[in-house]
Write a protein that holds these residues in place. Structure first.
Motif, PDB file in Angstrom:
ATOM      1  N   ARG A 136       0.821  -1.213   0.000  1.00 44.73           N
ATOM      2  CA  ARG A 136       0.000   0.000   0.000  1.00 44.73           C
ATOM      3  C   ARG A 136       0.853   1.259   0.000  1.00 44.73           C
ATOM      4  NH1 ARG A 136      -5.019   1.544   2.915  1.00 44.73           N
ATOM      5  NH2 ARG A 136      -4.842   3.715   3.552  1.00 44.73           N
ATOM      6  N   TRP A 137       1.817   1.333   0.912  1.00 50.26           N
ATOM      7  CA  TRP A 137       2.655   2.537   0.998  1.00 50.26           C
ATOM      8  C   TRP A 137       3.573   2.670  -0.213  1.00 50.26           C
ATOM      9  CZ3 TRP A 137       2.848   6.671   4.360  1.00 50.26           C
ATOM     10  CH2 TRP A 137       1.891   6.649   5.377  1.00 50.26           C
ATOM     11  N   PHE A 138       4.040   1.566  -0.740  1.00 51.64           N
ATOM     12  CA  PHE A 138       4.843   1.581  -1.962  1.00 51.64           C
ATOM     13  C   PHE A 138       4.029   2.156  -3.117  1.00 51.64           C
ATOM     14  CE2 PHE A 138       7.017  -1.230  -5.348  1.00 51.64           C
ATOM     15  CZ  PHE A 138       8.011  -0.286  -5.576  1.00 51.64           C
ATOM     16  N   SER A 139       2.727   1.885  -3.110  1.00 46.75           N
ATOM     17  CA  SER A 139       1.873   2.316  -4.219  1.00 46.75           C
ATOM     18  C   SER A 139       1.671   3.826  -4.262  1.00 46.75           C
ATOM     19  CB  SER A 139       0.505   1.627  -4.121  1.00 46.75           C
ATOM     20  OG  SER A 139      -0.330   2.224  -3.136  1.00 46.75           O
ATOM     21  N   TYR A 140       1.767   4.513  -3.134  1.00 45.97           N
ATOM     22  CA  TYR A 140       1.424   5.934  -3.098  1.00 45.97           C
ATOM     23  C   TYR A 140       2.215   6.747  -4.120  1.00 45.97           C
ATOM     24  CZ  TYR A 140      -1.282   5.368   1.220  1.00 45.97           C
ATOM     25  OH  TYR A 140      -2.215   5.011   2.153  1.00 45.97           O
ATOM     26  N   GLU A 168      12.229   7.701   0.707  1.00 40.82           N
ATOM     27  CA  GLU A 168      12.771   8.139  -0.586  1.00 40.82           C
ATOM     28  C   GLU A 168      11.894   7.543  -1.681  1.00 40.82           C
ATOM     29  OE1 GLU A 168      14.022   9.067  -3.742  1.00 40.82           O
ATOM     30  OE2 GLU A 168      15.198   7.217  -3.619  1.00 40.82           O
ATOM     31  N   PRO A 169      10.958   8.330  -2.234  1.00 41.16           N
ATOM     32  CA  PRO A 169       9.975   7.785  -3.170  1.00 41.16           C
ATOM     33  C   PRO A 169      10.597   7.108  -4.384  1.00 41.16           C
ATOM     34  CG  PRO A 169       9.376  10.016  -2.516  1.00 41.16           C
ATOM     35  CD  PRO A 169      10.761   9.767  -1.992  1.00 41.16           C
ATOM     36  N   ARG A 170      11.553   7.760  -5.029  1.00 39.40           N
ATOM     37  CA  ARG A 170      12.114   7.226  -6.273  1.00 39.40           C
ATOM     38  C   ARG A 170      12.819   5.883  -6.033  1.00 39.40           C
ATOM     39  NH1 ARG A 170      13.219   9.608 -11.385  1.00 39.40           N
ATOM     40  NH2 ARG A 170      13.739   7.866 -12.741  1.00 39.40           N
ATOM     41  N   GLY A 171      13.353   5.694  -4.840  1.00 34.39           N
ATOM     42  CA  GLY A 171      13.991   4.426  -4.504  1.00 34.39           C
ATOM     43  C   GLY A 171      13.056   3.417  -3.873  1.00 34.39           C
ATOM     44  N   THR A 202      13.797   0.066   8.044  1.00 36.42           N
ATOM     45  CA  THR A 202      13.887   0.937   6.870  1.00 36.42           C
ATOM     46  C   THR A 202      14.278   0.048   5.705  1.00 36.42           C
ATOM     47  OG1 THR A 202      14.552   2.857   8.188  1.00 36.42           O
ATOM     48  CG2 THR A 202      14.992   2.949   5.819  1.00 36.42           C
ATOM     49  N   VAL A 203      13.375  -0.071   4.736  1.00 30.02           N
ATOM     50  CA  VAL A 203      13.581  -1.043   3.668  1.00 30.02           C
ATOM     51  C   VAL A 203      13.329  -0.416   2.305  1.00 30.02           C
ATOM     52  CG1 VAL A 203      12.955  -2.994   5.139  1.00 30.02           C
ATOM     53  CG2 VAL A 203      11.179  -1.868   3.784  1.00 30.02           C
ATOM     54  N   ALA A 204      14.061  -0.880   1.317  1.00 29.52           N
ATOM     55  CA  ALA A 204      13.757  -0.600  -0.086  1.00 29.52           C
ATOM     56  C   ALA A 204      12.904  -1.758  -0.589  1.00 29.52           C
ATOM     57  CB  ALA A 204      15.026  -0.465  -0.903  1.00 29.52           C
ATOM     58  N   SER A 226      15.494 -10.196   2.606  1.00 31.61           N
ATOM     59  CA  SER A 226      15.997  -8.876   2.985  1.00 31.61           C
ATOM     60  C   SER A 226      14.914  -8.065   3.677  1.00 31.61           C
ATOM     61  CB  SER A 226      16.505  -8.125   1.749  1.00 31.61           C
ATOM     62  OG  SER A 226      16.930  -6.824   2.090  1.00 31.61           O
ATOM     63  N   PHE A 227      15.159  -7.703   4.939  1.00 33.74           N
ATOM     64  CA  PHE A 227      14.266  -6.817   5.680  1.00 33.74           C
ATOM     65  C   PHE A 227      15.136  -6.107   6.719  1.00 33.74           C
ATOM     66  CE2 PHE A 227      10.772  -5.575   8.469  1.00 33.74           C
ATOM     67  CZ  PHE A 227       9.834  -5.158   7.534  1.00 33.74           C
ATOM     68  N   HIS A 228      15.526  -4.868   6.420  1.00 34.78           N
ATOM     69  CA  HIS A 228      16.555  -4.178   7.165  1.00 34.78           C
ATOM     70  C   HIS A 228      16.027  -3.575   8.472  1.00 34.78           C
ATOM     71  CE1 HIS A 228      19.706  -0.742   7.407  1.00 34.78           C
ATOM     72  NE2 HIS A 228      20.133  -1.832   8.024  1.00 34.78           N
ATOM     73  N   ILE A 229      16.473  -4.140   9.586  1.00 40.79           N
ATOM     74  CA  ILE A 229      16.097  -3.638  10.920  1.00 40.79           C
ATOM     75  C   ILE A 229      17.108  -2.571  11.341  1.00 40.79           C
ATOM     76  CG2 ILE A 229      15.758  -4.236  13.339  1.00 40.79           C
ATOM     77  CD1 ILE A 229      13.656  -5.368  11.391  1.00 40.79           C
ATOM     78  N   THR A 230      16.588  -1.415  11.769  1.00 41.05           N
ATOM     79  CA  THR A 230      17.472  -0.300  12.128  1.00 41.05           C
ATOM     80  C   THR A 230      17.468   0.023  13.617  1.00 41.05           C
ATOM     81  OG1 THR A 230      15.697   1.268  11.610  1.00 41.05           O
ATOM     82  CG2 THR A 230      17.268   0.755   9.857  1.00 41.05           C
ATOM     83  N   GLY A 231      16.554  -0.570  14.391  1.00 38.33           N
ATOM     84  CA  GLY A 231      16.520  -0.259  15.822  1.00 38.33           C
ATOM     85  C   GLY A 231      15.359  -0.983  16.490  1.00 38.33           C
ATOM     86  N   THR A 232      15.177  -0.690  17.766  1.00 36.26           N
ATOM     87  CA  THR A 232      14.107  -1.313  18.546  1.00 36.26           C
ATOM     88  C   THR A 232      13.196  -0.249  19.121  1.00 36.26           C
ATOM     89  OG1 THR A 232      15.445  -1.311  20.566  1.00 36.26           O
ATOM     90  CG2 THR A 232      15.569  -3.268  19.183  1.00 36.26           C
TER      91      THR A 232
END
Length: 236
Positions: free
Chosen positions: A12-16, A149-152, A181-183, A224-230
């Motif tokens: 959904r968020w990717f689609s925006y 970052e929309p374009r990415g 935070t994931v691409a 791939s699912f990048h975890i950046t914190g808790t």
């Protein structure tokens, strides 16, 4: 492993920015310059199909135009975006509406998919998906999503309502909520498996929207699912 509610939120968020004609014309879309390109795992297909009775069907958009099924990603290949009359006229070159004009409150985003459809795979259960991952995390739901970052196609957010460690292919102990935070190009680049049966996620229930908005999607395993914190609270 991402359960259907988590998959639905990411798509959904990717689609925006990436799956609608306005983001495409304004060159904010990840799809820009990639139409016809194999950008994701060949197991991944994403369509918008408001005519599917298994979804939340609707025959017309908010311009009164008939809905069409639109293949946005097919077997990992980017195929296109959804259009309304405004963006089609702006683009010219023979473009036509696909029946995706939004309500007035969503005009800022332009035409958007509202009936996501992603076919399932071969896994008979989410436990089988955990076996494919081996060592990782199991995510049930997400919240506080935003676009970095929309374009990415880069998104960030938090897990919620149950986050667990996967050890030796088994769902194990609960974890605190995690910041990610994931691409999307990474999340969908290598998908070891998808659940066999897609599940209908009613996004109206999550966002109290006044028009049918849903996703018929399976659980999936990703490399791939990048975890950046808790977070500050438990994942349960």
């Amino acid at each position: 492993v991402l359960e259907p509610f988590a998959v639905a939120e990411l798509v959904r968020w990717f689609s925006y920015d990436s799956m609608g004609a306005q983001g495409y014309l304004e060159e904010r879309s990840y799809f820009c310059g990639r139409i016809g390109e194999l950008a994701f795992d060949p197991k991944i297909s994403v369509a918008d199909d408001a005519l599917d009775g298994s979804n939340l069907p609707k025959a017309f958009d908010f311009e009164g135009m008939p809905k069409q099924r639109v293949e946005m990603i097919e077997d990992g290949v980017i195929r296109g975006v959804v259009w309304d009359r405004v963006t089609a006229a702006r683009a010219g070159d023979g473009h036509a509406t696909t029946g995706h004009a939004p309500p007035d409150a969503w005009r800022f985003y332009g035409p958007l998919p509202t009936a996501f459809s992603m076919p399932g795979g071969e896994a008979g259960s989410n436990e089988e998906l955990a076996e494919l991952v081996g060592d990782g995390i199991y995510v049930t739901r997400l919240h506080y999503l935003s676009i970095v970052e929309p374009r990415g196609g880069v998104l960030t957010g938090m897990t919620r309502d149950g986050t667990f460690r996967i050890r030796d292919g088994k769902v194990a102990e609960p974890l605190v909520n995690l910041r990610f935070t994931v691409a999307m190009s990474d999340v969908l680049a290598e998908v070891p498996g998808l659940a066999r049966e897609p599940m209908l996620v009613n996004l109206n229930e999550l966002y109290d929207e006044r028009f049918p908005h849903a996703a018929l999607v399976p659980a999936l395993a990703t490399r791939s699912f990048h975890i950046t914190g808790t977070g500050s609270g438990p994942g349960l």
